[in-house]
Structure formats: structure tokens, C-alpha cells
Design an enzyme around this catalytic site. Structure first.
Site, PDB file in Angstrom:
ATOM      1  N   GLU A 197       0.464  -1.332  -0.112  1.00 30.97           N
ATOM      2  CA  GLU A 197       0.035   0.176  -0.028  1.00 30.97           C
ATOM      3  C   GLU A 197       0.882   0.831  -0.029  1.00 30.97           C
ATOM      4  O   GLU A 197       1.347   1.900   0.540  1.00 30.97           O
ATOM      5  CB  GLU A 197      -0.671   0.136   1.208  1.00 30.97           C
ATOM      6  CG  GLU A 197      -1.669   0.980   1.009  1.00 30.97           C
ATOM      7  CD  GLU A 197      -2.317   0.535   2.239  1.00 30.97           C
ATOM      8  OE1 GLU A 197      -4.240   1.342   2.465  1.00 30.97           O
ATOM      9  OE2 GLU A 197      -1.993   0.843   3.558  1.00 30.97           O
ATOM     10  N   TYR A 252      -5.719  11.233   4.063  1.00 27.27           N
ATOM     11  CA  TYR A 252      -4.361  11.325   3.478  1.00 27.27           C
ATOM     12  C   TYR A 252      -4.438  12.108   1.712  1.00 27.27           C
ATOM     13  O   TYR A 252      -5.097  12.497   1.438  1.00 27.27           O
ATOM     14  CB  TYR A 252      -3.553  10.355   3.005  1.00 27.27           C
ATOM     15  CG  TYR A 252      -3.378   9.311   5.203  1.00 27.27           C
ATOM     16  CD1 TYR A 252      -2.714   9.841   6.254  1.00 27.27           C
ATOM     17  CD2 TYR A 252      -3.929   7.761   4.541  1.00 27.27           C
ATOM     18  CE1 TYR A 252      -2.760   9.363   7.009  1.00 27.27           C
ATOM     19  CE2 TYR A 252      -3.737   7.332   5.910  1.00 27.27           C
ATOM     20  CZ  TYR A 252      -3.637   7.637   7.108  1.00 27.27           C
ATOM     21  OH  TYR A 252      -3.655   6.341   8.281  1.00 27.27           O
ATOM     22  N   ALA A 310      -8.652  -8.382   8.077  1.00 30.28           N
ATOM     23  CA  ALA A 310      -7.927  -7.121   9.211  1.00 30.28           C
ATOM     24  C   ALA A 310      -7.607  -7.600   9.711  1.00 30.28           C
ATOM     25  O   ALA A 310      -6.751  -8.941  10.790  1.00 30.28           O
ATOM     26  CB  ALA A 310      -7.674  -6.081   9.161  1.00 30.28           C
ATOM     27  N   MET A 343     -10.392 -24.007  45.595  1.00 27.81           N
ATOM     28  CA  MET A 343      -9.150 -24.743  46.265  1.00 27.81           C
ATOM     29  C   MET A 343      -9.224 -23.778  47.277  1.00 27.81           C
ATOM     30  O   MET A 343      -8.104 -23.081  47.068  1.00 27.81           O
ATOM     31  CB  MET A 343      -8.244 -25.170  44.943  1.00 27.81           C
ATOM     32  CG  MET A 343      -9.163 -25.813  43.791  1.00 27.81           C
ATOM     33  SD  MET A 343      -9.335 -26.903  44.264  1.00 27.81           S
ATOM     34  CE  MET A 343      -7.539 -28.566  43.674  1.00 27.81           C
TER      35      MET A 343
END
Ligand code: ADP
Ligand code: SF4
Length: 686
Positions: A104, A174, A316, A458
Site C-alpha cells: 500500500e 491522506y 485485517a 481450592m
């Protein structure tokens, strides 16, 4: 066998331009917190996905030039030939398992601050960076020409490194999406104004990438099918982009405008939630389409293919939670799939600048460092192990020790297994967290050498009488009832005990009533989720936190804004930057975290979500206060009939995330008997 399987269509090959994906299961680009900083860790992790059967395995965002530097987040880089080796190692490792490798290419534009390179960032106009008080340099025509050259050169390097699919990336805010934005793009030249002009750069990059590498590599575009919000690129414009450029790329990797939804946690977003907004792309372009949807069910995947929504199932998180998901579907072993729970702890660690990790898959990120394989464990040394506590740590340890061939007894005081995940998964929005329990229970129920004892508290004498060779104490932790946490180092002096509640009370069904204050000094999901639960029960809730936002840490899991919105929608009063100072009779006193100024409100109860106390009672009873590892004392005192090791795991050792508890149980179980190799370090040497 596969031919007869109803899931066979998922394993058909798909032609993508000049390359062919061996099946429809496609790991889309996703961040790792590894990038250029941890290349060996990264290669081994991506290779594991290919080994697990994903037909395509992509990089994360890969910077094409030093003017796109996202430091401190470890992005991938292709700035010069020096980067070729690391990326070629990834492509080779992916190819070794028959998968395609995708890359990418990315330029961050105004979004990044270039903290490392100190180069001015570039924008369609000078705009503020995401976090730092800096702005980008406005690009002129020469800068645009340079950008095109860098992109082309990076594409050529990608091909040289062996990648099969090369992305052009005009989304997520972007640089290329800045050009598409009608608000940010105020240019008056051929790159601004009309949509045709605003998409000119995108078209050029697509054409030039194809021209540079299209003979051998497929060209993919990662595009937001419903635009970037009305002020930037509205839905109609996004459709116009798809209609106009649809024929150029070989593959459309489609996302949506709202990242909080695209990356949505299971608290807020379901499986396959993007379908209605992306389904048109395939019809319009006729090109293969891939899209994510946090798919873990092969039936949901098949539905997407059959309905013609996509050609390839993007993943993803499901590929992080189970790198072998494709193999398991192919072999019809659906019960072995480690289903993603949608907690976003993976993303959170990348967001914190750390290597990826996963709640469901403790081997994620440890493939190289620890040599861990998600499906294979070393054969054990033999012998018996008693595990006390069947929460996430105890269940994971039992699963791995069972696989290693030990005789395992897993005991829990409760009537159901799962510890905190069972209790918390009953809170609003957290149902899928029960998958942490269900996967492990499903596995150990099929192991004849693992016995689960419920309703079995326990004591020290019980453990001794058991005569196991090894003992793991996974008794968890309890929320503190005294206010100690980040803010208060000492107990809050004035606390009316009859009105004090903790998350453990709420989780066990002991609910406060009336006017209730939730004091959140923990800052993650539990405070807000309990607030919502109580509001749903008709309680009047005031949510108070020492942070500036509700559930502030959940900004790392991409949940903070939705969390705050949910509190507002539930009409919960929110007070930030205050600490609970006292709770007396029916008055709660709060102190401002900056000035110390106090104010009071009437309250019938407070829920303290502050910090937890490890439940070490049993461990200490066995090993004493000073024992280093607990073994020597037991042997010397003759309190165990045979040599034993005793160790704590999970929240009993370190109260933390569910992911931490699972990891702790996994590591202890792998290493029992000393069979594991030491962890390795990636470091820069001079
Ligand atoms: P972790 O996250 O570390 O796995 P949890 O709190 O989820 O821890 O789980 C701890 C489990 O231990 C709980 O299910 C609890 O019932 C169990 N437990 C605590 N003390 C004992 C004990 N003495 N005997 C048996 N089970 C115990
Ligand atoms: Fe899924 Fe959570 Fe693992 Fe991320 S960390 S892959 S969201 S289970």
C-alpha cells in the site's frame, strides 16, 4: 472433500489484472506497530498469515518519501533502494506459501508531522497536522510533479521487491484525499475546482502506476465508497469517482468514510456492517472488489460472495485473531477458528507505537521474537498440572498444556468457566468477548487429558492433596473498594461503606440504586459500560473521571467518541477532570484535578472503578511471602508430596487487559518444563 464443501466458492481463484489470487481470502493492508522498525518481526508475522492460507497478504501503509513520515508510529517505507531488502523479505516469505503480496503506497499529506525527517509535510493547502502544532507546505505544480515521480519510483521499487499488487491510496484523509476534498482543495489550477480537476492527481497516479508496473503487478485502489463526508467528497461525488475511474485499477479495495465504523469494535459495530454502502462498486466497475467486515463466519463470507457484494473477503482483524482461519474453513474445522472478539486491542497497540498483539491470539507478534506458531506447540515433558482459576489465563494455559500432552486439571470456584470474560460479557455491548472463553472451552472439552472441575474452590490443603507436578495459580484480581488507583495512592479517608460498590458487585448482580456516582480512575471501557448498564436499569447515573474524556484510554481502541456519545444518549451526567475526594452519608465530594477546588453532590452510592488487587491468597499460602519461585519452600517444608513448580499467571500476577492474561497463560504453558527458546530482540547495531 473441499469440492463437496459449501464453502468451496471461497477457495476459487480470482484473476486480478496480471496476477491471480489463489483464493478469495484477502488480508487487506493493516497497521502492525512493526513497519520499518521491526522488519524481522513483521516478515514472520505476515508469513504466518500466508502459511495459514490467506490468498493475498498486504503490507501496512508504506511511505513513498521522507516527506511522509508518521513517526512515532512505525509505518513501512520505500524511500530508496535501502528499503528493498526488508520488503523483498516479506514478499518472498509470503510467496513461499503460495500467496500474493500486496503493498500500500502511501503519502500522509498534511496529516503527518514528519517528526523524524524534519522535512515539511505537503498538503493541497497549508493545513494543520493531526496532532502536532505544525502545518503542511502548500504544494505547487513542481511539488505535484515531484510527488508523481516519487510515487512512480516507489511503485518500481515495489515491483523490484517482488510485490504482486501495488496500491494507490486516496482515502483516510491522506494526501490524495486532500486533493479530492472540495473544502481543503482551494486550488484554482487544473488540480482544483471541479470534481474532474480534484480527481486529476488520483487519475495520474493510477495511470502512472499502471504504466510503471502494470505489466507484472495488479494496480489496486483503496477508496471510500461513500466519500469522505459532505464537506469533502459527498456520496454522489464518490460514485462519480468510481464511475469515471472504475476501469483503471485492477482491484477496488473499498472502505467507508467513518473510520470509527470501518474499524468499529464489537461494542458498536456488527459483522459485515459496510455492505449497504459499498455494494454498488462492483456493479459499476466490473472489477474485482474486496471489502472488510470483521468476518469470522464463513457463512457470512459466502453470503457476501453469493450476493455479489465483493469478489474477495477482506480481513485485517480476523486474520490477526486467526492466521489459520482459511485453512480451518478449507478443512471444515470451523470449531477451531479463533474468532476475533472485536475489542480492538490490536489497533490500540499500534496506536501506542507498540507491536501488534491480540486478545484471542497470544502468538500474534511473537512469531519471530519467541518463535511461536499459532497452531503448533512443543511436546511437553510429561507430568501433571493443576491450574486454579478458569478465567482467560487459566483456560489458555489449560488449552496449551493439554495440547502439549500434560495431564491437566483445571479447577474454578465458580459454577461456570471464563472468570472475568464470562461476567463482563453480560454487560451491554460485550457479548462477543465470551468468544475468549468459548474457543478455549471448545478445545479443552475435546482433550481427554484435560479435566475441568467447576464449583471447586481450592484451598492450600486441596492443592497439596492433589499432588500435581506443577501448579499454576490463576485466581485473578478483585476491584479495590477503597479508592486506591491512579489518583489516590492511599485509601480515600471518608467512604461510607454501605454505599460503596465496585465493578465486581455489579458483575455479580449487586446493583446500587438511586443517585449513583461512577468514579472512573481506570479510564478504559468498564466505567462507561457500567454507567450504561445502570442507566438501562433506571438508575440516575453521574459519571465522573480524573481524565478529560469518558473512557479516555479507549481513544486507542477507536471507541472513545462513541463511548461518550453513548453516555450522552443515555442521559448520564458526565464530569471530567475531577476525582472523588469523599463519600459521606449521602454526599459525594469531588476535587478538581488541576486546582483541588471541591464541590458536592448528593449521592446514594458510589461505584469505584479505580484499580484491582491481585488475588494472591492461595499463591501466598502455598509459597509463603518471600519465596522466589515457590518451589524451594514447598519442597523443604515437605508440603507437596513431590517436586513441584508453583507460579502465578494472569491477573493474579499482574492485573491488566484480558489480552495480557491470555498471553501470560500461554507463555507459562509453553515454557513449562523449560522447552522454549529465549526471546530474540530486534535492534539496530553500529
Ligand atoms: P484471569 O483474567 O487472570 O484469568 P479471572 O479473574 O478472569 O482471572 O479468573 C480468575 C478465576 O479464578 C475466577 O473464575 C475465580 O472463580 C477463580 N478462583 C479464584 N480463587 C479460586 C480458588 N481458590 N479456587 C478455585 N478458583 C478460584
Ligand atoms: Fe480481534 Fe481483539 Fe484480536 Fe484485534 S485484538 S484481532 S479486535 S480479538
Amino acid at each position: 472433500m473441499l469440492e463437496k464443501s459449501r464453502y468451496a466458492p471461497l477457495f476459487e481463484s480470482v484473476r486480478i489484472g496480471p496476477v491471480t489470487a489463489p483464493n478469495r481470502l484477502y488480508q487487506v493492508p493493516h497497521c502492525t506497530g512493526m513497519g520499518h522498525a521491526l522488519p524481522q518481526t513483521l516478515v514472520a508475522m505476515r508469513a504466518m498469515k500466508a502459511e495459514g492460507g490467506w490468498g493475498v497478504v498486504c503490507t501496512e501503509y508504506c511511505s513513498i518519501h521522507p516527506s511522509s513520515d508518521d513517526h512515532p508510529y512505525p509505518f513501512a517505507s520505500l524511500w530508496d533502494d535501502g528499503d528493498l531488502g526488508n520488503l523483498a523479505a516479506m514478499a518472498d516469505a509470503v510467496h513461499a506459501h503460495g500467496a500474493l503480496a500486496g503493498i500500500e503506497l502511501w503519502h500522509g499529506g498534511s496529516y503527518v508531522s514528519n517528526l523524524s525527517t524534519r522535512t515539511p509535510s505537503l498538503g493541497v493547502r497549508s493545513a494543520p497536522a493531526r496532532t502536532d502544532p505544525v502545518q503542511s507546505q502548500r504544494m505547487d505544480r513542481r511539488d505535484i510533479r515531484e510527488l508523481r515521480r516519487w510515487h512512480r519510483e516507489a511503485a518500481l521499487r515495489a515491483r523490484k521487491s517482488g510485490f504482486d499488487i501495488v496500491y494507490v491510496y486516496p482515502s483516510h484523509g491522506y494526501l490524495i484525499s486532500e486533493f479530492l476534498s472540495r473544502s481543503l482543495n482551494d486550488r484554482t489550477d487544473e488540480y482544483g475546482g471541479s470534481l474532474e480537476n480534484r480527481m486529476r492527481l488520483l487519475r495520474e497516479l493510477l495511470d502512472e502506476t499502471r504504466g510503471a508496473v502494470g505489466d507484472r503487478c495488479a494496480v489496486a485502489i483503496r477508496f471510500s465508497a461513500n466519500g469522505h463526508g459532505d464537506e469533502h467528497l459527498n456520496e454522489d461525488e464518490a460514485r462519480d469517482v468510481v464511475a469515471t475511474l472504475g476501469h483503471i485499477p485492477d482491484l477496488w479495495d473499498v472502505v467507508i468514510a467513518d473510520y470509527d465504523e470501518e474499524m468499529g469494535s464489537s461494542r458498536f459495530v456488527g459483522e459485515g456492517a459496510l455492505e449497504d454502502r459499498v455494494a454498488y462498486v462492483r456493479k459499476l466497475t466490473g472489477k474485482p472488489v474486496v471489502c472488510v467486515g470483521r468476518f469470522t463466519s464463513p457463512d457470512s463470507m459466502l453470503g457476501q460472495i453469493k450476493r455479489g457484494v465483493v469478489d474477495l473477503i477482506g480481513a485485517a482483524r480476523p486474520s490477526i485473531a486467526d492466521p489459520f482461519l482459511p485453512t480451518k474453513v478449507r478443512e471444515g474445522r470451523l470449531e477451531d477458528i479463533r474468532e476475533c472478539i472485536g475489542c480492538n486491542i490490536c489497533y490500540a497497540h499500534d496506536f501506542r507505537g507498540a507491536a501488534l498483539r491480540c486478545t484471542q491470539n497470544p502468538t500474534m507478534g511473537e512469531e519471530w521474537r519467541s518463535g511461536w506458531h499459532p497452531e503448533r506447540v512443543p511436546v511437553g515433558t510429561g507430568g501433571s498440572v493443576l491450574i486454579v482459576g478458569a478465567g482467560p489465563a487459566g483456560l489458555e494455559a489449560a488449552h496449551i498444556l493439554g495440547k502439549r500432552g500434560f495431564q491437566v486439571a483445571l479447577a474454578d470456584a465458580a459454577e461456570e468457566a471464563g472468570g472475568r470474560v464470562s461476567r463482563e460479557s453480560r454487560l451491554p455491548g460485550l457479548a462477543q468477548w465470551a468468544r475468549v472463553r468459548d474457543f478455549r472451552l471448545g478445545q479443552i472439552n475435546r482433550m481427554p487429558n484435560v479435566a475441568l472441575y467447576l464449583d471447586s474452590r481450592m484451598q492450600e490443603s486441596d492443592v497439596r492433596a492433589f499432588e500435581a507436578d506443577h501448579v499454576l495459580i490463576a485466581t485473578g484480581a478483585r476491584w479495590r473498594r477503597n479508592g486506591i488507583g491512579r489518583w489516590h495512592a492511599r485509601p480515600i479517608a471518608t467512604l461510607n461503606p454501605s454505599g460503596v460498590y465496585t465493578p465486581d458487585d455489579v458483575l455479580c448482580g449487586r446493583l446500587p440504586a438511586g443517585d449513583v456516582v461512577i468514579f472512573d480512575d481506570d479510564h478504559y471501557y468498564l466505567g462507561p459500560v457500567i454507567a450504561i448498564k445502570l442507566a438501562d436499569e433506571g438508575v440516575r447515573v453521574r459519571y465522573v473521571t480524573t481524565e478529560g474524556r469518558a473512557g479516555a484510554w479507549s481513544q486507542n481502541t477507536q471507541e472513545q467518541e462513541r463511548t461518550q456519545r453513548a453516555l450522552i444518549e443515555h442521559e448520564i451526567e458526565i464530569e471530567v477532570n475531577v476525582a472523588l475526594a469523599a463519600f459521606d452519608q449521602s454526599i459525594a465530594t469531588f476535587a478538581c484535578v488541576f486546582s483541588g477546588r471541591t464541590h458536592m453532590v448528593s449521592a446514594s452510592a458510589v461505584v469505584l472503578v479505580t484499580s484491582r488487587e491481585p488475588d494472591e491468597t492461595l499463591y501466598r499460602a502455598l509459597v509463603g511471602e518471600e519465596a522466589e519461585d515457590g518451589v524451594g519452600e514447598l519442597r523443604e517444608a515437605g508440603r507437596l508430596a513431590r517436586p513441584a513448580s508453583v507460579q502465578r499467571i494472569g491477573d493474579c500476577l499482574q492485573p491488566a487487559l484480558i489480552a495480557t492474561a491470555v498471553y501470560s497463560g500461554h507463555r507459562a504453558a509453553r515454557e513449562l518444563g523449560g522447552t522454549e527458546q529465549a526471546t530474540r530482540r530486534e535492534r539496530v547495531l553500529i
